[in-house]
Design a protein around this motif. Structure first.
Motif, PDB file in Angstrom:
ATOM      1  N   THR A   1      45.706  44.681  54.217  1.00  0.00           N
ATOM      2  CA  THR A   1      44.602  45.271  54.977  1.00  0.00           C
ATOM      3  C   THR A   1      43.658  44.213  55.534  1.00  0.00           C
ATOM      4  OG1 THR A   1      43.258  45.483  52.974  1.00  0.00           O
ATOM      5  CG2 THR A   1      44.679  47.344  53.551  1.00  0.00           C
ATOM      6  N   LEU A   2      43.929  42.932  55.270  1.00  0.00           N
ATOM      7  CA  LEU A   2      43.075  41.785  55.633  1.00  0.00           C
ATOM      8  C   LEU A   2      41.755  41.788  54.888  1.00  0.00           C
ATOM      9  CD1 LEU A   2      43.596  41.539  59.522  1.00  0.00           C
ATOM     10  CD2 LEU A   2      44.919  40.503  57.683  1.00  0.00           C
ATOM     11  N   GLY A   3      41.572  42.741  53.964  1.00  0.00           N
ATOM     12  CA  GLY A   3      40.359  42.789  53.156  1.00  0.00           C
ATOM     13  C   GLY A   3      40.642  42.334  51.737  1.00  0.00           C
ATOM     14  N   GLU A   4      39.703  42.632  50.850  1.00  0.00           N
ATOM     15  CA  GLU A   4      39.866  42.274  49.450  1.00  0.00           C
ATOM     16  C   GLU A   4      40.900  43.194  48.796  1.00  0.00           C
ATOM     17  OE1 GLU A   4      38.644  39.821  47.570  1.00  0.00           O
ATOM     18  OE2 GLU A   4      37.734  38.953  49.366  1.00  0.00           O
ATOM     19  N   PRO A   5      41.850  42.628  48.040  1.00  0.00           N
ATOM     20  CA  PRO A   5      42.830  43.474  47.353  1.00  0.00           C
ATOM     21  C   PRO A   5      42.179  44.232  46.201  1.00  0.00           C
ATOM     22  CG  PRO A   5      43.090  41.196  46.673  1.00  0.00           C
ATOM     23  CD  PRO A   5      42.060  41.196  47.770  1.00  0.00           C
ATOM     24  N   PRO A   6      42.814  45.292  45.695  1.00  0.00           N
ATOM     25  CA  PRO A   6      42.288  46.006  44.531  1.00  0.00           C
ATOM     26  C   PRO A   6      42.106  45.070  43.344  1.00  0.00           C
ATOM     27  CG  PRO A   6      44.064  47.246  45.555  1.00  0.00           C
ATOM     28  CD  PRO A   6      44.027  45.912  46.225  1.00  0.00           C
ATOM     29  N   GLN A   7      41.200  45.433  42.486  1.00  0.00           N
ATOM     30  CA  GLN A   7      40.860  44.588  41.339  1.00  0.00           C
ATOM     31  C   GLN A   7      42.098  44.286  40.495  1.00  0.00           C
ATOM     32  OE1 GLN A   7      38.323  46.395  38.376  1.00  0.00           O
ATOM     33  NE2 GLN A   7      37.372  44.450  37.877  1.00  0.00           N
ATOM     34  N   GLY A   8      42.314  42.988  40.252  1.00  0.00           N
ATOM     35  CA  GLY A   8      43.409  42.562  39.402  1.00  0.00           C
ATOM     36  C   GLY A   8      44.732  42.378  40.121  1.00  0.00           C
ATOM     37  N   LEU A   9      44.801  42.755  41.400  1.00  0.00           N
ATOM     38  CA  LEU A   9      46.049  42.618  42.147  1.00  0.00           C
ATOM     39  C   LEU A   9      46.087  41.257  42.829  1.00  0.00           C
ATOM     40  CD1 LEU A   9      48.665  44.055  43.093  1.00  0.00           C
ATOM     41  CD2 LEU A   9      47.400  44.784  45.120  1.00  0.00           C
ATOM     42  N   THR A  10      47.120  40.467  42.539  1.00  0.00           N
ATOM     43  CA  THR A  10      47.277  39.135  43.127  1.00  0.00           C
ATOM     44  C   THR A  10      48.652  39.020  43.776  1.00  0.00           C
ATOM     45  OG1 THR A  10      48.190  38.182  41.084  1.00  0.00           O
ATOM     46  CG2 THR A  10      45.785  38.131  41.350  1.00  0.00           C
ATOM     47  N   ALA A  11      48.863  37.909  44.470  1.00  0.00           N
ATOM     48  CA  ALA A  11      50.137  37.699  45.160  1.00  0.00           C
ATOM     49  C   ALA A  11      51.301  37.592  44.190  1.00  0.00           C
ATOM     50  CB  ALA A  11      50.061  36.437  46.025  1.00  0.00           C
ATOM     51  N   GLU A  12      51.027  37.278  42.918  1.00  0.00           N
ATOM     52  CA  GLU A  12      52.089  37.184  41.918  1.00  0.00           C
ATOM     53  C   GLU A  12      52.542  38.547  41.432  1.00  0.00           C
ATOM     54  OE1 GLU A  12      49.329  35.344  41.830  1.00  0.00           O
ATOM     55  OE2 GLU A  12      50.221  33.403  42.368  1.00  0.00           O
TER      56      GLU A  12
ATOM     57  N   THR B   1      44.821  49.998  25.417  1.00  0.00           N
ATOM     58  CA  THR B   1      43.717  50.958  25.585  1.00  0.00           C
ATOM     59  C   THR B   1      42.510  50.361  26.290  1.00  0.00           C
ATOM     60  OG1 THR B   1      42.873  50.381  23.382  1.00  0.00           O
ATOM     61  CG2 THR B   1      44.406  52.241  23.532  1.00  0.00           C
ATOM     62  N   ASP B   2      42.407  49.015  26.390  1.00  0.00           N
ATOM     63  CA  ASP B   2      41.234  48.393  27.002  1.00  0.00           C
ATOM     64  C   ASP B   2      41.666  47.394  28.076  1.00  0.00           C
ATOM     65  OD1 ASP B   2      39.251  49.698  25.462  1.00  0.00           O
ATOM     66  OD2 ASP B   2      39.736  48.387  23.771  1.00  0.00           O
ATOM     67  N   PHE B   3      40.751  47.160  29.031  1.00  0.00           N
ATOM     68  CA  PHE B   3      41.040  46.263  30.156  1.00  0.00           C
ATOM     69  C   PHE B   3      39.831  45.370  30.404  1.00  0.00           C
ATOM     70  CE2 PHE B   3      40.832  45.498  34.830  1.00  0.00           C
ATOM     71  CZ  PHE B   3      41.977  44.726  34.956  1.00  0.00           C
ATOM     72  N   ASN B   4      40.067  44.055  30.510  1.00  0.00           N
ATOM     73  CA  ASN B   4      39.013  43.089  30.784  1.00  0.00           C
ATOM     74  C   ASN B   4      39.015  42.785  32.272  1.00  0.00           C
ATOM     75  OD1 ASN B   4      37.468  40.657  31.089  1.00  0.00           O
ATOM     76  ND2 ASN B   4      37.703  40.287  28.874  1.00  0.00           N
ATOM     77  N   THR B   5      37.975  43.191  32.965  1.00  0.00           N
ATOM     78  CA  THR B   5      37.928  43.028  34.423  1.00  0.00           C
ATOM     79  C   THR B   5      37.813  41.572  34.844  1.00  0.00           C
ATOM     80  OG1 THR B   5      35.529  43.369  34.367  1.00  0.00           O
ATOM     81  CG2 THR B   5      36.914  45.305  34.777  1.00  0.00           C
ATOM     82  N   SER B   6      37.275  40.714  34.004  1.00  0.00           N
ATOM     83  CA  SER B   6      37.104  39.313  34.384  1.00  0.00           C
ATOM     84  C   SER B   6      38.388  38.517  34.220  1.00  0.00           C
ATOM     85  CB  SER B   6      35.982  38.663  33.565  1.00  0.00           C
ATOM     86  OG  SER B   6      36.270  38.730  32.174  1.00  0.00           O
ATOM     87  N   THR B   7      39.164  38.801  33.169  1.00  0.00           N
ATOM     88  CA  THR B   7      40.408  38.063  32.923  1.00  0.00           C
ATOM     89  C   THR B   7      41.642  38.838  33.349  1.00  0.00           C
ATOM     90  OG1 THR B   7      40.624  38.948  30.674  1.00  0.00           O
ATOM     91  CG2 THR B   7      39.362  36.903  30.950  1.00  0.00           C
ATOM     92  N   THR B   8      41.476  40.125  33.705  1.00  0.00           N
ATOM     93  CA  THR B   8      42.565  41.047  34.056  1.00  0.00           C
ATOM     94  C   THR B   8      43.607  41.131  32.943  1.00  0.00           C
ATOM     95  OG1 THR B   8      43.929  39.407  35.216  1.00  0.00           O
ATOM     96  CG2 THR B   8      42.253  40.546  36.516  1.00  0.00           C
TER      97      THR B   8
END
Length: 633
Positions: free
Chosen positions: A228-239, A462-469
Motif C-alpha cells: 500500500t506504500l504505507g506503514e505495514p500492520p504491526q509486527g509484519l515485516t518483509a521476512e 496468550t500474550d504479545f509484546n508489541t515492542s519485540t513482536t
C-alpha cells in the motif's frame, strides 16, 4: 486566376519541402535507434526482469497455486508466437508505426497488470485477519471470524477476476513485444550506415542484457516496500510469509515508458530520407537490399512459404536440432519463472533478496556464456557442423552441472505436518483457548524451541509484546515464541549460488552456436523461414509448457496449503518439502537436458553422414575430406 493558382501551387510545394526538411531534422536514424533501444530496454526489463521477480508475490496476494500462476508467463510466449506471424506480414507496410502500436499495446498490458492490485488486492495480511499479528492469540473466549456466503463469493470472484486480468495483461504484453525484434530490427538495418550497423546492433544487444538486471534490482527494491506504500500492520515485516511488497510499481514504470516511446514512434514517417542513401551504399558494397514488394495477400504469401516449409521439415538435421531446441527452451523458461521461488523456499530469504540473487546469478552467467561462445566461434572459425558438435558436448557438461541443484537446505519442522504434533501445546490449546484455532486459511508462523507453528494460537500463546513482536506464555508455560518460521541454519547458499552461476554459464554458452547451426543446416533461400519456424516452435512447444510443468512439480512438494475458510479451495502454498522440491526440479532439468543432448548428437552424426555439407551445392568449410569426416584441429 492563373497567377493565383501558380502562386498557390508554389506555396504548397514550398510547404511540402519545409515539412520534409523538418522531418529530416527531427526523425533521424539516430533518433529512431534511440527509441528502438528504449523499446528493447522496456521489453527486456518488463518480461525478463519484473515478471519473473514478482511471480511469487502475485501468488501470495491472489492465492494462486504454482501450476495456475505459471500460465501467466506462458501466455506471453503463446501471444508473441501468434502475433509475430501477422507482424511479419502487415508490419512491413509502416514499420515505425507498427513498432509504436506494439509498444503502446505492451504498455497497456503492463498497466492492466498493475491495476489488478488496485481492483482486487486486499489490505489484510491474511484472509480473515484484522490487520495485526495479535489477532490470533490463544484467548479465553476468542472471536473467530466466520466468513458468510457473501464474503466467500466475493473472495472467490475477486481471485478469479484478478487471474483473468493478469492473463489479459500477459497476452497484451506478448502481442506488443512481437514487433521489437522483427520490424524494429529490419527498419534499423534499412536506415543505418552498413559500415556501422554491427556496432549499433552490438549496443542494442548490450541494452537487452542490462535491462533484465535493472528489472531485478528495481523489482527487489519495490518488494521491500509494503504493497500500500504505507506503514505495514504491526509486527509484519518483509521476512514474514504473508508479506506482499509493492510489486505493481515496476509495471507502472514499464507502462509509462511504453506509452512515451510508442507515441513518438507513431509520428515517424514510413521512410526516412537517409534510407535511400543507405540502400545506395549497400548496392555499392554488394550487400543485398530489400526490394519493393508486390501487394500480396496473406494467402499468397502462405502459398509461397509452403515449399520452403516442406523443404526444412524434410531436413532431418534441422528437425532434430529444433526438437533439441524445444527441450532447451522448456528448461530455460521453466527455471526463469520459478528459480526465485526455489531460492526463497530453500534458503529462507525474502522475496526481495531472492530477486537480487536471481539477477546476480542469471545476468553475469548468461552474458558470460554468450560472450565466450562468440569468441570461440570467431577464434576456432567454427562452421555449422562443428558448432553442433560443440553444442552436443556442452550439453553433457550441463547435465553434470545441473546435479549441483540437488544442494538444498533441510525443511522447517512444522508442527503437525512434517513434525510430530506437540501434545503439550495441543492440551494447552484445548484447556486454555476453549475454542478451535484458525484453520489453514490463516498462516501466521511462530517459532518455539526449533519447531514452527502455524499461528500463535496453535502454540497456545496468550500474550504479545508489541515492542519485540514476541509471543509469551506459550504451550501452557512461560515459553517465548518469535515471529516467523524457525531458522534451519543452512550454510549452502553461497555454494549454491556459485554452482548456479556455472550452470547458467554453460547453459548460455551455446547461444551463438545455435544461430550458426540454423543458418548452415538449411538452404540459403530457407534461412528466414527456418529461423521463424524455430522461434515459433520453441515458444509454443518449449517456453509455453515449461513453467506449467515445473509449477505442477513444485505444487507436489507442498506440505502446507492455504485453504480458504469458505471450503476446500486451495490458494498459495505456504511451506514446501525442500528435498522433494529440488529433486523434482532437478528431475525435470535432467530429463529435458538429456533428451536435448541426445537429439544434438544424433543431428551431428547425421550431418557427418551427409558429408558435412549444407543443402546448397558444395561444403560449408574446407576441412571436410572425401570420407565426410571433419579433420581434427
Amino acid at each position: 486566376m492563373g497567377l493565383s493558382r501558380v502562386s498557390e501551387s508554389e506555396s504548397e510545394s514550398t510547404a511540402a519541402v519545409t515539412d520534409i526538411r523538418k522531418k529530416r531534422r527531427i526523425f533521424t536514424p539516430l533518433f529512431y535507434f534511440f527509441l528502438w533501444c528504449g523499446c528493447i530496454f522496456c521489453q527486456s526489463m518488463l518480461v525478463s526482469g519484473f515478471l519473473n521477480v514478482v511471480l511469487t508475490t502475485i501468488q501470495v496476494e491472489f492465492q494462486l497455486s504454482s501450476a495456475k500462476a505459471s500460465l501467466i508467463p506462458s501466455n506471453y510466449d503463446i501471444a508473441a508466437a501468434v502475433a509475430v506471424l501477422f507482424v511479419a506480414h502487415f508490419g512491413s507496410l509502416h514499420k515505425p508505426r507498427t513498432l509504436g502500436l506494439g509498444i503502446i499495446t505492451m504498455g497497456a498490458g503492463s498497466l492492466i497488470f498493475a491495476l489488478t492490485h488496485f481492483i482486487f488486492g486486499s489490505d489484510n495480511i491474511v484472509a480473515g485477519a484484522g490487520g495485526s499479528l495479535k489477532t490470533h492469540l490463544c484467548e479465553i473466549a476468542p472471536k473467530l471470524d466466520v466468513e458468510s456466503d457473501a464474503d466467500c463469493l466475493e473472495e472467490t470472484m475477486g481471485n478469479s477476476g484478478a487471474y483473468i486480468l493478469l492473463t489479459v495483461g500477459s497476452v497484451l504484453i506478448g502481442i506488443g513485444a512481437s514487433p521489437v525484434y522483427t520490424v524494429g530490427t529490419t527498419f534499423c538495418d534499412e536506415i543505418l550506415p552498413p559500415q556501422k550497423v554491427s556496432v549499433f546492433f552490438g549496443v542494442s544487444y548490450a541494452i537487452s542484457a542490462i535491462a533484465p538486471a535493472v528489472g531485478f534490482i528495481l523489482g527487489g527494491m519495490f518488494l521491500l516496500v509494503y504493497k500500500t506504500l504505507g506503514e505495514p500492520p504491526q509486527g509484519l515485516t518483509a521476512e514474514n510469509a504473508n508479506w506482499v511488497g509493492a510489486w505493481w510499481l515496476g509495471f507502472l514504470i514499464a507502462a509509462f515508458l511504453g506509452f512515451v516511446f510508442g507515441s513518438i514512434l507513431l509520428l515517424f514517417p514510413s521512410q526516412i530520407p537517409e534510407s535511400e542513401e543507405v540502400k545506395q551504399k549497400k548496392l555499392e558494397l554488394n550487400i543485398q537490399v530489400e526490394n519493393a514488394k508486390e501487394d500480396k495477400t496473406f494467402v499468397d504469401l502462405l502459398k509461397e512459404m509452403l515449399p520452403l516449409l516442406k523443404g526444412i521439415m524434410l531436413n532431418p538435421v534441422y528437425v532434430l536440432y529444433i526438437l533439441g531446441g524445444i527441450s532447451d527452451s522448456m528448461l530455460i523458461s521453466a527455471f526463469s519463472a520459478w528459480l526465485p521461488k526455489m531460492i526463497e523456499s530453500q534458503f529462507g530469504v525474502t522475496s526481495s533478496m531472492a530477486a537480487y540473487l536471481f539477477g546476480g546469478v542469471t545476468v553475469p552467467g548468461a552474458a558470460g556464456g554468450i560472450f565466450v561462445s562468440g569468441l570461440i566461434v570467431k577464434w576456432r572459425k567454427l562452421d555449422g557442423l562443428q558448432c553442433l558438435k560443440w553444442q552436443a558436448f556442452i550439453g553433457l557438461i550441463c547435465i553434470v552441472s545441473q546435479l549441483t541443484c540437488l544442494i538444498h537446505c533441510p525443511s522447517i519442522r512444522l508442527d503437525g505436518f512434517n513434525s510430530h504434533l506437540n501434545q503439550t501445546c495441543r492440551a494447552a490449546v484445548n484447556s486454555t483457548c476453549q475454542a478451535v484455532c484458525p484453520g489453514r486459511d490463516v498462516y501466521e508462523p511462530v517459532c518455539l524451541e526449533g519447531v514452527t507453528y502455524t499461528s500463535p494460537c496453535a502454540a497456545a500463546c496468550t500474550d504479545f509484546n508489541t515492542s519485540t513482536t514476541d509471543f509469551y506464555n506459550c504451550c501452557g508455560s512461560a515459553a517465548i515464541a518469535t515471529t516467523g518460521t524457525c531458522d534451519t541454519n543452512c550454510e549452502w547458499l553461497i555454494p549454491f549460488v556459485i554452482c548456479l552461476m556455472i550452470m547458467m554459464f554453460f547453459t548460455f554458452l551455446t547461444n551463438v552456436f545455435s544461430l550458426t547451426v540454423i543458418l548452415r543446416c538449411v538452404k540459403d533461400s530457407e534461412r528466414v523461414v527456418a529461423i521463424s519456424v524455430q522461434s515459433i516452435m520453441c515458444r509454443v512447444f518449449g517456453a509455453f509448457p515449461g513453467p506449467i510443468i515445473l509449477g505442477a512439480f513444485i505444487d507436489k512438494a507442498c506440505i502446507l496449503w492455504n485453504t480458504s475458510s469458505c471450503g476446500d479451495r486451495k490458494g498459495a502454498c505456504q511451506e514446501y518439502n525442500n528435498s522433494e522440491l529440488m529433486t523434482a526440479a532437478v528431475s525435470m532439468a535432467m530429463i529435458a537436458r538429456i533428451i536435448g543432448t541426445i537429439l544434438y548428437f544424433l543431428g551431428w552424426r547425421l550431418w557427418i553422414r551427409r558429408g558435412g555439407t549444407s543443402p546448397d551445392d558444395g561444403p560449408r568449410y574446407d576441412s571436410v575430406p572425401a570420407t565426410g569426416k571433419p579433420e581434427s584441429r
